[in-house]
Design a protein around this motif. Structure first.
Motif, PDB file in Angstrom:
ATOM      1  N   MET A   1       0.851  -1.182   0.000  1.00  0.00           N
ATOM      2  CA  MET A   1       0.000   0.000   0.000  1.00  0.00           C
ATOM      3  C   MET A   1       0.894   1.241   0.000  1.00  0.00           C
ATOM      4  O   MET A   1       1.745   1.394   0.849  1.00  0.00           O
ATOM      5  CB  MET A   1      -0.887  -0.002   1.246  1.00  0.00           C
ATOM      6  N   ALA A   2       0.697   2.111  -0.964  1.00  0.00           N
ATOM      7  CA  ALA A   2       1.474   3.353  -1.043  1.00  0.00           C
ATOM      8  C   ALA A   2       0.644   4.514  -0.515  1.00  0.00           C
ATOM      9  O   ALA A   2      -0.538   4.639  -0.831  1.00  0.00           O
ATOM     10  CB  ALA A   2       1.878   3.618  -2.479  1.00  0.00           C
ATOM     11  N   THR A   3       1.263   5.344   0.291  1.00  0.00           N
ATOM     12  CA  THR A   3       0.600   6.520   0.843  1.00  0.00           C
ATOM     13  C   THR A   3       1.501   7.716   0.606  1.00  0.00           C
ATOM     14  O   THR A   3       2.695   7.650   0.884  1.00  0.00           O
ATOM     15  CB  THR A   3       0.337   6.358   2.345  1.00  0.00           C
ATOM     16  N   THR A   4       0.937   8.787   0.087  1.00  0.00           N
ATOM     17  CA  THR A   4       1.720  10.005  -0.133  1.00  0.00           C
ATOM     18  C   THR A   4       1.020  11.192   0.502  1.00  0.00           C
ATOM     19  O   THR A   4      -0.198  11.188   0.701  1.00  0.00           O
ATOM     20  CB  THR A   4       1.920  10.289  -1.634  1.00  0.00           C
ATOM     21  N   ILE A   5       1.810  12.188   0.798  1.00  0.00           N
ATOM     22  CA  ILE A   5       1.288  13.445   1.345  1.00  0.00           C
ATOM     23  C   ILE A   5       1.818  14.560   0.458  1.00  0.00           C
ATOM     24  O   ILE A   5       3.019  14.639   0.201  1.00  0.00           O
ATOM     25  CB  ILE A   5       1.752  13.663   2.799  1.00  0.00           C
ATOM     26  N   LYS A   6       0.935  15.405  -0.033  1.00  0.00           N
ATOM     27  CA  LYS A   6       1.338  16.532  -0.864  1.00  0.00           C
ATOM     28  C   LYS A   6       0.946  17.819  -0.144  1.00  0.00           C
ATOM     29  O   LYS A   6      -0.228  18.046   0.157  1.00  0.00           O
ATOM     30  CB  LYS A   6       0.656  16.484  -2.226  1.00  0.00           C
ATOM     31  N   LYS A   7       1.930  18.646   0.138  1.00  0.00           N
ATOM     32  CA  LYS A   7       1.684  19.916   0.817  1.00  0.00           C
ATOM     33  C   LYS A   7       1.292  20.966  -0.210  1.00  0.00           C
ATOM     34  O   LYS A   7       2.025  21.218  -1.162  1.00  0.00           O
ATOM     35  CB  LYS A   7       2.932  20.348   1.575  1.00  0.00           C
ATOM     36  N   LEU A   8       0.133  21.574  -0.038  1.00  0.00           N
ATOM     37  CA  LEU A   8      -0.364  22.603  -0.952  1.00  0.00           C
ATOM     38  C   LEU A   8      -0.015  23.978  -0.411  1.00  0.00           C
ATOM     39  O   LEU A   8       0.165  24.162   0.791  1.00  0.00           O
ATOM     40  CB  LEU A   8      -1.871  22.468  -1.122  1.00  0.00           C
ATOM     41  N   LYS A   9       0.056  24.958  -1.285  1.00  0.00           N
ATOM     42  CA  LYS A   9       0.345  26.334  -0.894  1.00  0.00           C
ATOM     43  C   LYS A   9      -0.769  27.235  -1.405  1.00  0.00           C
ATOM     44  O   LYS A   9      -0.655  27.837  -2.469  1.00  0.00           O
ATOM     45  CB  LYS A   9       1.695  26.785  -1.445  1.00  0.00           C
ATOM     46  N   PRO A  10      -1.865  27.345  -0.645  1.00  0.00           N
ATOM     47  CA  PRO A  10      -2.959  28.206  -1.107  1.00  0.00           C
ATOM     48  C   PRO A  10      -2.549  29.673  -1.114  1.00  0.00           C
ATOM     49  O   PRO A  10      -1.800  30.121  -0.254  1.00  0.00           O
ATOM     50  CB  PRO A  10      -4.074  27.947  -0.089  1.00  0.00           C
ATOM     51  N   LYS A  11      -3.028  30.407  -2.112  1.00  0.00           N
ATOM     52  CA  LYS A  11      -2.744  31.838  -2.185  1.00  0.00           C
ATOM     53  C   LYS A  11      -3.308  32.524  -0.950  1.00  0.00           C
ATOM     54  O   LYS A  11      -4.435  32.275  -0.557  1.00  0.00           O
ATOM     55  CB  LYS A  11      -3.364  32.444  -3.445  1.00  0.00           C
ATOM     56  N   GLY A  12      -2.533  33.390  -0.358  1.00  0.00           N
ATOM     57  CA  GLY A  12      -2.983  34.113   0.824  1.00  0.00           C
ATOM     58  C   GLY A  12      -2.844  33.331   2.103  1.00  0.00           C
ATOM     59  O   GLY A  12      -3.248  33.777   3.159  1.00  0.00           O
ATOM     60  N   GLY A  13      -2.265  32.128   2.038  1.00  0.00           N
ATOM     61  CA  GLY A  13      -2.053  31.328   3.239  1.00  0.00           C
ATOM     62  C   GLY A  13      -3.297  30.575   3.665  1.00  0.00           C
ATOM     63  O   GLY A  13      -4.361  30.695   3.070  1.00  0.00           O
ATOM     64  N   PHE A  14      -3.137  29.775   4.688  1.00  0.00           N
ATOM     65  CA  PHE A  14      -4.235  28.985   5.251  1.00  0.00           C
ATOM     66  C   PHE A  14      -4.482  29.465   6.664  1.00  0.00           C
ATOM     67  O   PHE A  14      -3.608  29.371   7.530  1.00  0.00           O
ATOM     68  CB  PHE A  14      -3.863  27.496   5.257  1.00  0.00           C
ATOM     69  N   VAL A  83       9.146  41.873  15.091  1.00  0.00           N
ATOM     70  CA  VAL A  83       9.896  40.811  14.422  1.00  0.00           C
ATOM     71  C   VAL A  83       8.899  40.056  13.549  1.00  0.00           C
ATOM     72  O   VAL A  83       7.800  39.727  13.999  1.00  0.00           O
ATOM     73  CB  VAL A  83      10.539  39.854  15.454  1.00  0.00           C
ATOM     74  N   ARG A  84       9.263  39.790  12.299  1.00  0.00           N
ATOM     75  CA  ARG A  84       8.369  39.055  11.385  1.00  0.00           C
ATOM     76  C   ARG A  84       8.770  37.583  11.352  1.00  0.00           C
ATOM     77  O   ARG A  84       9.944  37.249  11.223  1.00  0.00           O
ATOM     78  CB  ARG A  84       8.434  39.640   9.980  1.00  0.00           C
ATOM     79  N   VAL A  85       7.771  36.726  11.486  1.00  0.00           N
ATOM     80  CA  VAL A  85       7.973  35.277  11.445  1.00  0.00           C
ATOM     81  C   VAL A  85       6.972  34.668  10.469  1.00  0.00           C
ATOM     82  O   VAL A  85       5.997  35.316  10.086  1.00  0.00           O
ATOM     83  CB  VAL A  85       7.808  34.638  12.847  1.00  0.00           C
ATOM     84  N   ILE A  86       7.215  33.425  10.079  1.00  0.00           N
ATOM     85  CA  ILE A  86       6.269  32.690   9.240  1.00  0.00           C
ATOM     86  C   ILE A  86       5.968  31.371   9.930  1.00  0.00           C
ATOM     87  O   ILE A  86       6.884  30.627  10.293  1.00  0.00           O
ATOM     88  CB  ILE A  86       6.835  32.435   7.829  1.00  0.00           C
ATOM     89  N   LEU A  87       4.690  31.084  10.131  1.00  0.00           N
ATOM     90  CA  LEU A  87       4.242  29.825  10.713  1.00  0.00           C
ATOM     91  C   LEU A  87       4.198  28.776   9.616  1.00  0.00           C
ATOM     92  O   LEU A  87       3.648  29.000   8.546  1.00  0.00           O
ATOM     93  CB  LEU A  87       2.842  30.006  11.334  1.00  0.00           C
ATOM     94  N   ASP A  88       4.809  27.638   9.889  1.00  0.00           N
ATOM     95  CA  ASP A  88       4.820  26.537   8.941  1.00  0.00           C
ATOM     96  C   ASP A  88       4.302  25.304   9.667  1.00  0.00           C
ATOM     97  O   ASP A  88       4.148  25.316  10.883  1.00  0.00           O
ATOM     98  CB  ASP A  88       6.247  26.301   8.427  1.00  0.00           C
ATOM     99  N   PHE A  89       4.037  24.252   8.951  1.00  0.00           N
ATOM    100  CA  PHE A  89       3.597  23.014   9.589  1.00  0.00           C
ATOM    101  C   PHE A  89       4.188  21.828   8.853  1.00  0.00           C
ATOM    102  O   PHE A  89       4.640  21.938   7.723  1.00  0.00           O
ATOM    103  CB  PHE A  89       2.062  22.906   9.626  1.00  0.00           C
ATOM    104  N   THR A  90       4.192  20.698   9.548  1.00  0.00           N
ATOM    105  CA  THR A  90       4.691  19.468   8.958  1.00  0.00           C
ATOM    106  C   THR A  90       3.713  18.344   9.261  1.00  0.00           C
ATOM    107  O   THR A  90       3.225  18.221  10.383  1.00  0.00           O
ATOM    108  CB  THR A  90       6.074  19.108   9.549  1.00  0.00           C
ATOM    109  N   LEU A  91       3.425  17.549   8.274  1.00  0.00           N
ATOM    110  CA  LEU A  91       2.588  16.361   8.427  1.00  0.00           C
ATOM    111  C   LEU A  91       3.395  15.197   7.875  1.00  0.00           C
ATOM    112  O   LEU A  91       3.824  15.229   6.719  1.00  0.00           O
ATOM    113  CB  LEU A  91       1.279  16.519   7.651  1.00  0.00           C
ATOM    114  N   THR A  92       3.660  14.206   8.707  1.00  0.00           N
ATOM    115  CA  THR A  92       4.445  13.057   8.263  1.00  0.00           C
ATOM    116  C   THR A  92       3.717  11.757   8.568  1.00  0.00           C
ATOM    117  O   THR A  92       2.839  11.703   9.432  1.00  0.00           O
ATOM    118  CB  THR A  92       5.814  13.013   8.980  1.00  0.00           C
ATOM    119  N   LEU A  93       4.087  10.741   7.843  1.00  0.00           N
ATOM    120  CA  LEU A  93       3.540   9.413   8.080  1.00  0.00           C
ATOM    121  C   LEU A  93       4.209   8.816   9.323  1.00  0.00           C
ATOM    122  O   LEU A  93       5.382   9.082   9.592  1.00  0.00           O
ATOM    123  CB  LEU A  93       3.783   8.494   6.886  1.00  0.00           C
TER     124      LEU A  93
END
Length: 98
Positions: A1-14, A83-93
């Motif tokens: 069974m193959a499982t993949t995760i694709k991270k999308l980049k919506p315009k204007g952020g999520f 101070v300017r920062v960017i929030l990111d996230f990670t989703l892993t198997l």
């Protein structure tokens, strides 16, 4: 069974629909006026430090301040900066899914 995760980049952020979004992160910045080190704890439960309706992938302004040494009552003497920062996230198997 193959499982993949694709991270999308919506315009204007999520947007995270949370007015007081707390994360286990501490950001330390040096005051550009006097060199004092100030820590902002984004996991605070006292209601002072959190991200308000943050958007993932979009710059966020963190406002820092402290009283000028020796003057704890005159607001005009407070030191403030951003101070300017960017929030990111990670989703892993999980290991058993890889």
């Amino acid at each position: 069974m193959a499982t993949t995760i694709k991270k999308l980049k919506p315009k204007g952020g999520f947007e995270i629909n949370d007015k007081r979004f707390k994360i286990p992160v501490h950001v330390t910045s040096t005051c550009p006026h006097c060199g004092k080190s100030v820590k902002k704890k984004l996991d605070e439960t006292d209601g002072e430090s959190y991200l308000s309706f943050p958007k993932i992938g979009v710059p966020i302004d963190l406002n820092f301040w402290h009283y000028f040494e020796g003057n704890k009552h005159a607001e005009a003497d407070d030191h403030e900066w951003t101070v300017r920062v960017i929030l990111d996230f990670t989703l892993t198997l999980t290991p058993e899914q890889k």
